[in-house]
Design a protein around this motif. Structure first.
Motif, mmCIF file in Angstrom:
data_model
loop_
_atom_site.group_PDB
_atom_site.id
_atom_site.type_symbol
_atom_site.label_atom_id
_atom_site.label_comp_id
_atom_site.label_asym_id
_atom_site.label_seq_id
_atom_site.Cartn_x
_atom_site.Cartn_y
_atom_site.Cartn_z
ATOM 1 N N GLN A 107 -9.815 -8.810 2.457
ATOM 2 C CA GLN A 107 -9.514 -7.679 2.057
ATOM 3 C C GLN A 107 -9.124 -6.702 1.102
ATOM 4 O O GLN A 107 -9.236 -5.761 0.066
ATOM 5 N N GLY A 108 -8.161 -6.981 0.615
ATOM 6 C CA GLY A 108 -6.639 -6.429 0.238
ATOM 7 C C GLY A 108 -6.009 -5.480 0.984
ATOM 8 O O GLY A 108 -5.174 -4.534 0.390
ATOM 9 N N PHE A 109 -6.457 -4.990 2.149
ATOM 10 C CA PHE A 109 -5.450 -4.242 3.013
ATOM 11 C C PHE A 109 -4.529 -4.828 3.351
ATOM 12 O O PHE A 109 -4.189 -5.720 4.663
ATOM 13 N N SER A 110 -3.603 -5.367 2.439
ATOM 14 C CA SER A 110 -2.003 -6.081 2.992
ATOM 15 C C SER A 110 -1.220 -5.980 3.916
ATOM 16 O O SER A 110 -0.582 -6.843 4.519
ATOM 17 N N ASP A 111 -0.904 -4.350 4.042
ATOM 18 C CA ASP A 111 -0.201 -4.227 4.363
ATOM 19 C C ASP A 111 0.091 -3.902 6.037
ATOM 20 O O ASP A 111 0.517 -3.145 6.816
ATOM 21 N N ILE A 112 -1.541 -4.287 6.463
ATOM 22 C CA ILE A 112 -2.173 -3.463 7.714
ATOM 23 C C ILE A 112 -1.046 -3.783 8.565
ATOM 24 O O ILE A 112 -1.373 -5.317 8.970
ATOM 25 N N ALA A 113 -0.950 -3.455 9.467
ATOM 26 C CA ALA A 113 0.014 -3.857 10.941
ATOM 27 C C ALA A 113 -0.915 -3.660 11.686
ATOM 28 O O ALA A 113 -1.930 -3.370 11.939
ATOM 29 N N MET A 171 0.975 -0.897 0.372
ATOM 30 C CA MET A 171 -0.294 -0.206 -0.169
ATOM 31 C C MET A 171 0.637 1.352 -0.360
ATOM 32 O O MET A 171 1.317 1.700 0.602
ATOM 33 N N GLY A 172 0.189 2.394 -1.052
ATOM 34 C CA GLY A 172 1.622 3.463 -1.463
ATOM 35 C C GLY A 172 1.024 4.264 0.165
ATOM 36 O O GLY A 172 -0.157 4.531 1.019
ATOM 37 N N LYS A 173 1.794 5.361 0.008
ATOM 38 C CA LYS A 173 1.725 6.347 1.531
ATOM 39 C C LYS A 173 0.036 6.823 1.562
ATOM 40 O O LYS A 173 -0.175 7.324 2.285
ATOM 41 N N ARG A 206 -8.823 -10.513 8.560
ATOM 42 C CA ARG A 206 -9.497 -10.192 7.748
ATOM 43 C C ARG A 206 -9.589 -9.237 7.002
ATOM 44 O O ARG A 206 -9.540 -9.041 5.660
ATOM 45 N N LEU A 207 -9.042 -8.133 7.480
ATOM 46 C CA LEU A 207 -8.429 -6.670 6.490
ATOM 47 C C LEU A 207 -7.381 -7.478 5.468
ATOM 48 O O LEU A 207 -7.928 -6.719 4.645
ATOM 49 N N ARG A 208 -6.404 -8.256 5.830
ATOM 50 C CA ARG A 208 -5.598 -8.389 4.607
ATOM 51 C C ARG A 208 -6.458 -9.362 4.024
ATOM 52 O O ARG A 208 -5.999 -8.538 2.677
#
Lengths: 124, 116
Positions: free
Chosen positions: B38-44, B1-3, B34-36
């Motif tokens: 859904q495509g929010f791959s880089d979420i910490a 995910m970009g900035k 679940r977030l990952r």
């Protein structure tokens, strides 16, 4: 239970005990989690300003923080999965969850009140 | 995910996490997973954890400590009535914003085409 007179000078002994318990939890973390947790803790102490006025908020925050690292250590979650690309951003986001009692809030309220009190007073 | 994605997500992540919890209660790692999905791959995970703490402090979720096979108990988050009300408002706000931005986008594109 009423606070003992000397706690007026030394601060609450319950808080001290809670803080010591927190420190023990962090000290017991395996590496690299222990070093990571201590690094964030250091940053909180410089940047947080949360303790002012309400030590209970500080204790809650530190306990939640210890929960997070204990869980990560048990699951073997990589540090990067926990803190993401930007450790500073993570530290800020984490501390912001407890921001209700930061010293700056007093000044924020003062600013808001001063400006609110000006409303309707200007000459037109 | 970009900035830019990270910046834009900041204001909406609370709503997104409450929406996930509205499907069923979950603990921190499940929500991140679940977030990952859904495509929010880089979420910490820590970001999600900090956010859960915040919505707990704001009274949007109820928290239950559930024993786990190993290690400390896991905190399971359940959305409550106050959180439900916030989520409804979040969706209304989101629809409003999405619609306005989309309109703006089309109008600017049309103006550009006419100008050519």
């Amino acid at each position: 239970m009423a606070a003992k007179w000397y706690e007026l000078i030394t601060g609450s002994l319950d808080d001290k005990k809670a803080y010591r318990q927190y420190k023990a939890r962090i000290a017991a973390l395996p590496e690299p989690y222990g070093t990571a947790a201590k690094a964030f803790e250091r940053y909180f102490m410089y940047n947080g300003g949360i303790t002012d006025g309400d030590s209970a908020v500080m204790i809650t925050m530190l306990n939640d923080f210890a929960d997070l690292w204990e869980r990560a250590a048990v699951d073997g979650t990589p540090i990067e999965d926990i803190v993401g690309d930007d450790p500073v951003e993570f530290a800020e986001a984490f501390a912001a969850a407890y921001a209700g009692k930061r010293w700056i809030d007093k000044e924020r309220n003062r600013l808001t009140e001063t400006i609110q009190n000006l409303e309707g007073k200007e000459e037109r | 995910m970009g900035k830019q994605t990270t910046e834009m997500l900041k204001g909406t992540l609370e709503g997104i996490v409450l929406a996930i919890l509205a499907v069923q209660p979950a603990y921190g790692y499940e929500i991140t997973a679940r977030l990952r999905d859904q495509g929010f791959s880089d979420i910490a995970e820590g970001t999600v954890y900090a956010l859960l703490v915040r919505i707990e402090q704001r009274g949007f979720v109820d928290v239950e400590k559930v024993p786990s096979e190993k290690g400390p108990p896991r905190k399971v988050y359940t959305i409550n009535a106050q959180g439900g009300a916030y989520l409804e408002e979040f969706w209304r706000t989101w629809s409003f914003l999405a619609e306005r931005i989309e309109q703006l986008h089309h109008r600017i594109e049309r103006t550009n085409e006419e100008g050519e």
